[in-house]
Design a protein around this motif. Structure first.
Motif, mmCIF file in Angstrom:
data_model
loop_
_atom_site.group_PDB
_atom_site.id
_atom_site.type_symbol
_atom_site.label_atom_id
_atom_site.label_comp_id
_atom_site.label_asym_id
_atom_site.label_seq_id
_atom_site.Cartn_x
_atom_site.Cartn_y
_atom_site.Cartn_z
ATOM 1 N N PRO A 29 -79.613 -14.448 -9.916
ATOM 2 C CA PRO A 29 -80.032 -15.854 -9.902
ATOM 3 C C PRO A 29 -79.079 -16.781 -10.665
ATOM 4 N N LEU A 30 -78.546 -16.309 -11.764
ATOM 5 C CA LEU A 30 -77.623 -17.161 -12.516
ATOM 6 C C LEU A 30 -76.369 -17.472 -11.701
ATOM 7 N N ASP A 31 -75.948 -16.537 -10.878
ATOM 8 C CA ASP A 31 -74.798 -16.778 -10.015
ATOM 9 C C ASP A 31 -75.086 -17.929 -9.051
ATOM 10 N N VAL A 32 -76.306 -17.973 -8.523
ATOM 11 C CA VAL A 32 -76.693 -19.063 -7.625
ATOM 12 C C VAL A 32 -76.737 -20.384 -8.385
ATOM 13 N N LEU A 33 -77.431 -20.391 -9.516
ATOM 14 C CA LEU A 33 -77.652 -21.643 -10.257
ATOM 15 C C LEU A 33 -76.380 -22.166 -10.938
ATOM 16 N N ALA A 34 -75.512 -21.283 -11.354
ATOM 17 C CA ALA A 34 -74.299 -21.724 -12.058
ATOM 18 C C ALA A 34 -73.104 -21.849 -11.119
ATOM 19 N N ARG A 35 -72.739 -20.764 -10.484
ATOM 20 C CA ARG A 35 -71.498 -20.759 -9.699
ATOM 21 C C ARG A 35 -71.624 -21.419 -8.343
ATOM 22 N N ARG A 36 -72.736 -21.180 -7.662
ATOM 23 C CA ARG A 36 -72.876 -21.722 -6.304
ATOM 24 C C ARG A 36 -73.336 -23.179 -6.310
ATOM 25 N N LEU A 42 -74.866 -28.551 -15.132
ATOM 26 C CA LEU A 42 -75.192 -29.972 -15.118
ATOM 27 C C LEU A 42 -76.472 -30.305 -15.880
ATOM 28 N N ASP A 43 -77.482 -29.458 -15.722
ATOM 29 C CA ASP A 43 -78.777 -29.722 -16.354
ATOM 30 C C ASP A 43 -79.488 -28.389 -16.594
ATOM 31 N N ARG A 44 -79.341 -27.878 -17.784
ATOM 32 C CA ARG A 44 -79.871 -26.555 -18.103
ATOM 33 C C ARG A 44 -81.399 -26.501 -17.957
ATOM 34 N N GLU A 45 -82.084 -27.553 -18.347
ATOM 35 C CA GLU A 45 -83.545 -27.571 -18.240
ATOM 36 C C GLU A 45 -83.997 -27.532 -16.777
ATOM 37 N N LYS A 46 -83.349 -28.286 -15.922
ATOM 38 C CA LYS A 46 -83.685 -28.265 -14.485
ATOM 39 C C LYS A 46 -83.379 -26.887 -13.894
ATOM 40 N N ALA A 47 -82.308 -26.263 -14.343
ATOM 41 C CA ALA A 47 -81.982 -24.910 -13.879
ATOM 42 C C ALA A 47 -83.082 -23.932 -14.277
ATOM 43 N N ARG A 48 -83.602 -24.070 -15.474
ATOM 44 C CA ARG A 48 -84.714 -23.210 -15.916
ATOM 45 C C ARG A 48 -85.954 -23.447 -15.068
ATOM 46 N N GLN A 49 -86.190 -24.685 -14.708
ATOM 47 C CA GLN A 49 -87.348 -24.996 -13.870
ATOM 48 C C GLN A 49 -87.179 -24.430 -12.459
ATOM 49 N N ALA A 50 -85.957 -24.421 -11.966
ATOM 50 C CA ALA A 50 -85.679 -23.920 -10.618
ATOM 51 C C ALA A 50 -85.613 -22.397 -10.570
ATOM 52 N N LEU A 51 -85.405 -21.755 -11.697
ATOM 53 C CA LEU A 51 -85.204 -20.314 -11.748
ATOM 54 C C LEU A 51 -86.316 -19.505 -11.066
ATOM 55 N N PRO A 52 -87.599 -19.764 -11.321
ATOM 56 C CA PRO A 52 -88.636 -18.958 -10.655
ATOM 57 C C PRO A 52 -88.574 -19.027 -9.129
ATOM 58 N N ARG A 53 -88.293 -20.191 -8.597
ATOM 59 C CA ARG A 53 -88.198 -20.328 -7.136
ATOM 60 C C ARG A 53 -86.966 -19.603 -6.598
ATOM 61 N N VAL A 54 -85.858 -19.661 -7.326
ATOM 62 C CA VAL A 54 -84.644 -18.945 -6.916
ATOM 63 C C VAL A 54 -84.909 -17.441 -6.928
ATOM 64 N N VAL A 55 -85.527 -16.960 -7.994
ATOM 65 C CA VAL A 55 -85.843 -15.526 -8.100
ATOM 66 C C VAL A 55 -86.779 -15.100 -6.972
#
Length: 63
Positions: A29-36, A42-55
């Motif tokens: 998931p971090l590869d999707v949120l960071a690299r892709r 850009l926004d670490r908090e938004k990435a944390r919020q999106a993490l469950p849906r990405v997983v």
């Protein structure tokens, strides 16, 4: 592939997760949120919020 947004108000779509897994062979998931998407940079908090849906989306694709 999925045109629903990962989070309301963000330009990132679930289809981008699908594409990353199927076409770019992403496995973390971090590869999707960071690299892709770059969201983790850009926004670490938004990435944390999106993490469950990405997983969740990745789990359905990868088993």
């Amino acid at each position: 592939m999925g045109d629903r947004p990962l989070l309301p108000g963000l330009p990132y779509l679930e289809g981008e997760v699908v594409y990353a897994v199927r076409e770019e062979l992403t496995r973390k998931p971090l590869d999707v949120l960071a690299r892709r998407m770059g969201l983790a940079f850009l926004d670490r908090e938004k990435a944390r919020q999106a993490l469950p849906r990405v997983v969740e989306r990745m789990a359905s694709l990868l088993g």
